[in-house]
Design a protein around this motif. Structure first.
Motif, PDB file in Angstrom:
ATOM      1  N   TYR A 125      29.333  50.659  40.835  1.00  0.00           N
ATOM      2  CA  TYR A 125      29.925  49.399  40.379  1.00  0.00           C
ATOM      3  C   TYR A 125      30.804  48.775  41.476  1.00  0.00           C
ATOM      4  CZ  TYR A 125      32.281  46.054  37.351  1.00  0.00           C
ATOM      5  OH  TYR A 125      32.762  44.899  36.802  1.00  0.00           O
ATOM      6  N   PHE A 126      31.505  49.627  42.226  1.00  0.00           N
ATOM      7  CA  PHE A 126      32.407  49.119  43.259  1.00  0.00           C
ATOM      8  C   PHE A 126      31.675  48.618  44.499  1.00  0.00           C
ATOM      9  CE2 PHE A 126      35.864  51.122  40.872  1.00  0.00           C
ATOM     10  CZ  PHE A 126      36.781  50.071  40.912  1.00  0.00           C
ATOM     11  N   VAL A 127      30.377  48.870  44.596  1.00  0.00           N
ATOM     12  CA  VAL A 127      29.596  48.284  45.700  1.00  0.00           C
ATOM     13  C   VAL A 127      29.629  46.759  45.573  1.00  0.00           C
ATOM     14  CG1 VAL A 127      27.266  48.022  46.666  1.00  0.00           C
ATOM     15  CG2 VAL A 127      28.114  50.293  46.041  1.00  0.00           C
ATOM     16  N   GLU A 128      29.395  46.263  44.348  1.00  0.00           N
ATOM     17  CA  GLU A 128      29.439  44.809  44.133  1.00  0.00           C
ATOM     18  C   GLU A 128      30.853  44.265  44.307  1.00  0.00           C
ATOM     19  OE1 GLU A 128      28.237  41.456  40.817  1.00  0.00           O
ATOM     20  OE2 GLU A 128      26.991  43.222  41.100  1.00  0.00           O
ATOM     21  N   ILE A 129      31.850  44.992  43.821  1.00  0.00           N
ATOM     22  CA  ILE A 129      33.243  44.558  43.979  1.00  0.00           C
ATOM     23  C   ILE A 129      33.570  44.424  45.471  1.00  0.00           C
ATOM     24  CG2 ILE A 129      35.674  45.184  43.540  1.00  0.00           C
ATOM     25  CD1 ILE A 129      34.229  44.541  40.969  1.00  0.00           C
ATOM     26  N   TYR A 130      33.085  45.386  46.265  1.00  0.00           N
ATOM     27  CA  TYR A 130      33.347  45.375  47.705  1.00  0.00           C
ATOM     28  C   TYR A 130      32.785  44.117  48.367  1.00  0.00           C
ATOM     29  CZ  TYR A 130      33.045  46.714  52.622  1.00  0.00           C
ATOM     30  OH  TYR A 130      33.149  46.727  53.990  1.00  0.00           O
ATOM     31  N   PHE A 131      31.566  43.712  47.963  1.00  0.00           N
ATOM     32  CA  PHE A 131      30.923  42.556  48.592  1.00  0.00           C
ATOM     33  C   PHE A 131      31.379  41.225  48.006  1.00  0.00           C
ATOM     34  CE2 PHE A 131      27.693  45.771  49.815  1.00  0.00           C
ATOM     35  CZ  PHE A 131      27.719  45.556  51.181  1.00  0.00           C
ATOM     36  N   SER A 132      31.911  41.209  46.801  1.00  0.00           N
ATOM     37  CA  SER A 132      32.246  39.927  46.159  1.00  0.00           C
ATOM     38  C   SER A 132      33.747  39.670  46.016  1.00  0.00           C
ATOM     39  CB  SER A 132      31.597  39.870  44.770  1.00  0.00           C
ATOM     40  OG  SER A 132      32.125  40.894  43.941  1.00  0.00           O
ATOM     41  N   SER A 133      34.584  40.622  46.372  1.00  0.00           N
ATOM     42  CA  SER A 133      36.033  40.462  46.192  1.00  0.00           C
ATOM     43  C   SER A 133      36.764  40.861  47.466  1.00  0.00           C
ATOM     44  CB  SER A 133      36.530  41.356  45.049  1.00  0.00           C
ATOM     45  OG  SER A 133      35.871  41.038  43.855  1.00  0.00           O
ATOM     46  N   PRO A 134      38.057  40.480  47.535  1.00  0.00           N
ATOM     47  CA  PRO A 134      38.846  40.930  48.696  1.00  0.00           C
ATOM     48  C   PRO A 134      38.904  42.457  48.764  1.00  0.00           C
ATOM     49  CG  PRO A 134      40.050  39.285  47.412  1.00  0.00           C
ATOM     50  CD  PRO A 134      38.825  39.631  46.636  1.00  0.00           C
ATOM     51  N   LEU A 135      39.112  42.960  49.965  1.00  0.00           N
ATOM     52  CA  LEU A 135      39.126  44.406  50.193  1.00  0.00           C
ATOM     53  C   LEU A 135      40.187  45.107  49.340  1.00  0.00           C
ATOM     54  CD1 LEU A 135      38.031  46.830  51.766  1.00  0.00           C
ATOM     55  CD2 LEU A 135      39.704  46.320  53.560  1.00  0.00           C
ATOM     56  N   TRP A 136      41.314  44.444  49.145  1.00  0.00           N
ATOM     57  CA  TRP A 136      42.395  45.098  48.385  1.00  0.00           C
ATOM     58  C   TRP A 136      41.997  45.328  46.924  1.00  0.00           C
ATOM     59  CZ3 TRP A 136      45.008  43.236  44.172  1.00  0.00           C
ATOM     60  CH2 TRP A 136      44.897  41.881  43.891  1.00  0.00           C
ATOM     61  N   HIS A 137      41.098  44.486  46.379  1.00  0.00           N
ATOM     62  CA  HIS A 137      40.586  44.718  45.014  1.00  0.00           C
ATOM     63  C   HIS A 137      39.817  46.041  44.946  1.00  0.00           C
ATOM     64  CE1 HIS A 137      40.556  40.284  43.398  1.00  0.00           C
ATOM     65  NE2 HIS A 137      41.766  40.718  43.712  1.00  0.00           N
ATOM     66  N   THR A 138      38.987  46.254  45.961  1.00  0.00           N
ATOM     67  CA  THR A 138      38.196  47.486  46.006  1.00  0.00           C
ATOM     68  C   THR A 138      39.095  48.709  46.138  1.00  0.00           C
ATOM     69  OG1 THR A 138      36.429  46.235  47.097  1.00  0.00           O
ATOM     70  CG2 THR A 138      36.277  48.631  47.179  1.00  0.00           C
ATOM     71  N   ILE A 139      40.071  48.619  47.057  1.00  0.00           N
ATOM     72  CA  ILE A 139      40.990  49.746  47.274  1.00  0.00           C
ATOM     73  C   ILE A 139      41.808  50.023  46.020  1.00  0.00           C
ATOM     74  CG2 ILE A 139      43.002  50.539  48.593  1.00  0.00           C
ATOM     75  CD1 ILE A 139      41.784  48.924  50.983  1.00  0.00           C
TER      76      ILE A 139
END
Length: 200
Positions: free
Chosen positions: A139-153
């Protein structure tokens, strides 16, 4: 010497286990069984709502990467498996009333049930957690590509904390569940022992 024998008799009489009332034991067993069944029912209802939520998220989102679709599929399969297990265990413990008429059979049933629940809450829960972790990772693969890096972290940190909290809570959950089932077994075994000594 007589005083010593009298003292020994008093000591043994104090150590003797108190007589158990059959009705009190059965009442306690039924209460514990009902409480346990209610806990399983609440968990089952909670999991049903989680399944509905994941299904709605999946249906509502139009543009997703294949990794997100796969992650939601894994989430749903894990939730459906958990729902199936909880419904099965709820029905098993709820429909075990007739076994109370045969204490030996009920003790055997409870020991088997306790062993299965322990396996579910340890080995099977570990596999379940691994699949949930994989689903979050996908799920976080999409978050990584579509959101700022800090969202993923932030998301990864939050999920890691969630897993640590769940691990701790699961240890407490296992201990309480095993204690409850062991308590039911021990009461029935004491009652059975009392009956066997009375009839000898």
């Amino acid at each position: 010497m007589k005083d010593f024998d009298a003292l020994k008799d008093i000591w043994h009489s104090q150590l003797a286990a108190p007589r158990l009332s059959y009705e009190d034991i059965l009442k306690g067993i039924r209460k514990s069984k009902a409480s346990f069944a209610n806990k399983l029912l609440v968990e089952t209802i909670g999991m049903f709502f989680a399944i509905v939520l994941f299904a709605l998220i999946w249906l509502d989102s139009s543009s997703m990467m294949w990794t997100t679709h796969l992650s939601l599929l894994i989430f749903l399969v894990c939730c459906l498996y958990y729902l199936f297990v909880q419904v099965r265990d709820y029905r098993s413990i709820s429909n075990s009333e007739h076994l109370l008429k045969e204490p030996e059979e009920y003790i055997s049933y409870l020991k088997d049930y306790r062993r299965k629940r322990y396996a579910l809450n340890t080995r099977k829960y570990t596999v379940y957690s691994i699949f949930i972790g994989i689903a979050f990772g996908l799920y976080f693969v999409e978050i990584y590509f579509s959101s700022p890096l800090w969202h993923t972290i932030a998301g990864i940190v939050a999920i890691a904390l969630w897993f640590i909290i769940c691990w701790y809570l699961m240890k407490t959950y296992i201990r309480r569940e095993q204690e409850r089932l062991t308590g039911m077994i021990e009461k029935l075994e004491r009652l059975e022992k009392q009956f066997s000594t009375e009839h000898n």
